[in-house]
Write a protein that holds these residues in place. Structure first.
Motif, PDB file in Angstrom:
ATOM      1  N   ALA A  37      23.296   0.359  17.830  1.00 28.12           N
ATOM      2  CA  ALA A  37      24.345  -0.661  17.837  1.00 28.12           C
ATOM      3  C   ALA A  37      23.727  -2.012  18.168  1.00 28.12           C
ATOM      4  O   ALA A  37      22.805  -2.111  18.986  1.00 28.12           O
ATOM      5  CB  ALA A  37      25.430  -0.322  18.858  1.00 28.12           C
ATOM      6  N   ILE A  38      24.235  -3.056  17.507  1.00 27.33           N
ATOM      7  CA  ILE A  38      23.820  -4.441  17.793  1.00 27.33           C
ATOM      8  C   ILE A  38      25.001  -5.143  18.455  1.00 27.33           C
ATOM      9  O   ILE A  38      26.106  -5.168  17.907  1.00 27.33           O
ATOM     10  CB  ILE A  38      23.431  -5.195  16.512  1.00 27.33           C
ATOM     11  N   MET A  39      24.774  -5.703  19.637  1.00 34.59           N
ATOM     12  CA  MET A  39      25.832  -6.379  20.373  1.00 34.59           C
ATOM     13  C   MET A  39      25.359  -7.749  20.843  1.00 34.59           C
ATOM     14  O   MET A  39      24.176  -8.039  20.891  1.00 34.59           O
ATOM     15  CB  MET A  39      26.262  -5.557  21.584  1.00 34.59           C
ATOM     16  N   ALA A 205      29.998   0.950  21.029  1.00 32.15           N
ATOM     17  CA  ALA A 205      28.559   0.960  21.290  1.00 32.15           C
ATOM     18  C   ALA A 205      28.142   2.180  22.094  1.00 32.15           C
ATOM     19  O   ALA A 205      27.018   2.664  21.963  1.00 32.15           O
ATOM     20  CB  ALA A 205      28.152  -0.313  22.020  1.00 32.15           C
ATOM     21  N   GLY A 206      29.063   2.695  22.911  1.00 35.64           N
ATOM     22  CA  GLY A 206      28.763   3.876  23.702  1.00 35.64           C
ATOM     23  C   GLY A 206      28.510   5.125  22.878  1.00 35.64           C
ATOM     24  O   GLY A 206      27.991   6.115  23.392  1.00 35.64           O
ATOM     25  N   HIS A 207      28.861   5.100  21.591  1.00 35.65           N
ATOM     26  CA  HIS A 207      28.585   6.231  20.700  1.00 35.65           C
ATOM     27  C   HIS A 207      27.167   6.189  20.142  1.00 35.65           C
ATOM     28  O   HIS A 207      26.718   7.177  19.553  1.00 35.65           O
ATOM     29  CB  HIS A 207      29.577   6.225  19.535  1.00 35.65           C
ATOM     30  N   ALA A 208      26.474   5.066  20.289  1.00 31.75           N
ATOM     31  CA  ALA A 208      25.146   4.908  19.703  1.00 31.75           C
ATOM     32  C   ALA A 208      24.080   5.579  20.565  1.00 31.75           C
ATOM     33  O   ALA A 208      24.304   5.901  21.739  1.00 31.75           O
ATOM     34  CB  ALA A 208      24.829   3.422  19.522  1.00 31.75           C
ATOM     35  N   ASP A 209      22.898   5.771  19.986  1.00 32.92           N
ATOM     36  CA  ASP A 209      21.748   6.265  20.740  1.00 32.92           C
ATOM     37  C   ASP A 209      21.076   5.147  21.530  1.00 32.92           C
ATOM     38  O   ASP A 209      20.440   5.393  22.551  1.00 32.92           O
ATOM     39  CB  ASP A 209      20.712   6.875  19.782  1.00 32.92           C
ATOM     40  N   VAL A 212      21.061  -2.703  21.005  1.00 35.32           N
ATOM     41  CA  VAL A 212      20.223  -3.895  20.975  1.00 35.32           C
ATOM     42  C   VAL A 212      21.112  -5.091  21.292  1.00 35.32           C
ATOM     43  O   VAL A 212      22.170  -5.254  20.684  1.00 35.32           O
ATOM     44  CB  VAL A 212      19.580  -4.067  19.581  1.00 35.32           C
ATOM     45  N   PHE A 213      20.706  -5.917  22.262  1.00 39.18           N
ATOM     46  CA  PHE A 213      21.513  -7.058  22.668  1.00 39.18           C
ATOM     47  C   PHE A 213      20.872  -8.370  22.201  1.00 39.18           C
ATOM     48  O   PHE A 213      19.666  -8.577  22.407  1.00 39.18           O
ATOM     49  CB  PHE A 213      21.660  -7.113  24.192  1.00 39.18           C
ATOM     50  N   LEU A 214      21.690  -9.230  21.606  1.00 35.80           N
ATOM     51  CA  LEU A 214      21.266 -10.575  21.229  1.00 35.80           C
ATOM     52  C   LEU A 214      22.037 -11.606  22.046  1.00 35.80           C
ATOM     53  O   LEU A 214      23.178 -11.374  22.444  1.00 35.80           O
ATOM     54  CB  LEU A 214      21.525 -10.845  19.745  1.00 35.80           C
ATOM     55  N   LEU A 219      16.562 -11.723  20.784  1.00 36.39           N
ATOM     56  CA  LEU A 219      16.652 -10.379  21.344  1.00 36.39           C
ATOM     57  C   LEU A 219      16.439 -10.477  22.852  1.00 36.39           C
ATOM     58  O   LEU A 219      15.414 -10.983  23.305  1.00 36.39           O
ATOM     59  CB  LEU A 219      15.587  -9.480  20.720  1.00 36.39           C
ATOM     60  N   VAL A 220      17.419  -9.993  23.646  1.00 40.66           N
ATOM     61  CA  VAL A 220      17.320 -10.151  25.098  1.00 40.66           C
ATOM     62  C   VAL A 220      17.269  -8.825  25.845  1.00 40.66           C
ATOM     63  O   VAL A 220      16.896  -8.798  27.022  1.00 40.66           O
ATOM     64  CB  VAL A 220      18.478 -11.014  25.649  1.00 40.66           C
ATOM     65  N   ASP A 221      17.636  -7.714  25.178  1.00 42.86           N
ATOM     66  CA  ASP A 221      17.619  -6.446  25.902  1.00 42.86           C
ATOM     67  C   ASP A 221      17.806  -5.299  24.917  1.00 42.86           C
ATOM     68  O   ASP A 221      18.332  -5.482  23.815  1.00 42.86           O
ATOM     69  CB  ASP A 221      18.748  -6.406  26.941  1.00 42.86           C
ATOM     70  N   ARG A 222      17.376  -4.096  25.351  1.00 44.68           N
ATOM     71  CA  ARG A 222      17.659  -2.855  24.629  1.00 44.68           C
ATOM     72  C   ARG A 222      18.097  -1.835  25.663  1.00 44.68           C
ATOM     73  O   ARG A 222      17.516  -1.767  26.750  1.00 44.68           O
ATOM     74  CB  ARG A 222      16.431  -2.347  23.860  1.00 44.68           C
ATOM     75  N   MET A 223      19.109  -1.050  25.322  1.00 46.07           N
ATOM     76  CA  MET A 223      19.646  -0.068  26.262  1.00 46.07           C
ATOM     77  C   MET A 223      19.670   1.315  25.614  1.00 46.07           C
ATOM     78  O   MET A 223      20.483   1.570  24.724  1.00 46.07           O
ATOM     79  CB  MET A 223      21.068  -0.452  26.689  1.00 46.07           C
ATOM     80  N   PRO A 224      18.792   2.229  26.041  1.00 42.55           N
ATOM     81  CA  PRO A 224      18.867   3.604  25.545  1.00 42.55           C
ATOM     82  C   PRO A 224      20.008   4.345  26.230  1.00 42.55           C
ATOM     83  O   PRO A 224      20.422   3.988  27.343  1.00 42.55           O
ATOM     84  CB  PRO A 224      17.504   4.186  25.937  1.00 42.55           C
ATOM     85  N   GLU A 225      20.527   5.361  25.582  1.00 38.99           N
ATOM     86  CA  GLU A 225      21.585   6.207  26.135  1.00 38.99           C
ATOM     87  C   GLU A 225      22.720   5.385  26.743  1.00 38.99           C
ATOM     88  O   GLU A 225      23.045   5.510  27.922  1.00 38.99           O
ATOM     89  CB  GLU A 225      20.994   7.172  27.174  1.00 38.99           C
TER      90      GLU A 225
END
Length: 256
Positions: A37-39, A205-209, A212-214, A219-225
């Motif tokens: 997901a891109i947020m 976004a909670g359904h994604a693996d 990715v945050f913009l 690009l400012v962050d990535r959140m797994p799980e």
């Protein structure tokens, strides 16, 4: 393996004082067989990133790839063929053809390409989206959730390398949206596809693996799980927006 990626991606619009830098040197890859997901806040560049990664728009500088193919090296016809054969799209507004029935809408991209549908694959898709009893219905005879499930099946019909979904639940109620998100998850985890989804909704976004945050085109962050609550907390850190603005009644409600 990376299904799609951009490297040092810059995208500007306008000139002079009106010039806007929608993407500002973004490098990010979207792994094959994963749901990303891109947020980001409004104006962060998330839709621009998706459109450039999918070959719907061109970068001002930098590179975009589908697999090992650099999009910037392709002519218009080659790019059209690549989008048709290797990319699937799901949009907020469904984009179904009103005069075609469900079965015809699902196979439309293949028909336009003059390709023979893989009947077993398409029949499997129809079973997965749960519309076997609606195949002769036209879009106007379906609910919004059913129409979006048709759109997801259409995006997957040609077995694309990657499916790009732009706010796929934006026009749906929460129950229909949940059905579509579960369907996208099944496409990844049971059918081996790759999905990249732009969304403003932490629940989606909670359904994604991975998320990715913009922000401000970077690009400012990535959140797994991710979970809805973790995503909401990260988004609130960007702009302090209240929970309801991101589709949740409260932080407590998101956690329950």
């Amino acid at each position: 393996m990376t299904a799609a990626r951009v490297v040092d991606a810059v995208k500007t619009y306008g000139t002079g004082d009106a010039r806007v830098r929608a993407l500002d040197g973004v490098t990010v890859g979207f792994p094959a067989g994963r749901f990303t997901a891109i947020m980001g806040p409004s104006g962060s560049g998330k839709s621009t990133l998706m459109h450039c990664a999918a070959g719907l728009d061109t970068l001002t500088s930098g590179s975009a790839f589908i697999g090992d193919t650099e999009l910037g090296t392709l002519g218009d016809r080659q790019l059209t063929l690549l989008r048709r054969e290797r990319i699937g799209f799901v949009f907020q507004s469904f984009n179904l053809v009103p005069t075609l029935d469900v079965a015809e809408n699902i196979t439309l991209p293949l028909d336009l390409a003059g390709a023979r549908p893989d009947r077993a694959w398409v029949d499997g898709l129809i079973d997965v989206v749960g519309l076997g009893d609606r195949l002769r219905h036209r879009p106007a005879e379906l609910s919004g959730g059913q129409q979006q499930r048709v759109a997801v099946a259409r995006a997957l019909a040609g077995r694309p390398d990657v499916v790009f979904a732009d706010e796929p639940t934006g026009n749906l109620d929460s129950r229909s949206g949940e059905e579509v998100l579960r369907l996208l998850g099944r496409a990844v985890h049971e059918m081996g596809r790759t999905v990249v989804m732009v969304t403003h909704d932490p629940v989606a976004a909670g359904h994604a693996d991975e998320v990715v945050f913009l922000a401000d085109g970077r690009l400012v962050d990535r959140m797994p799980e991710p979970t809805a609550q973790k995503v909401l907390d990260r988004m609130k850190a960007f702009d302090g927006t209240r929970d309801a603005a991101y589709g949740l009644p409260s932080a407590q409600g998101a956690a329950s």
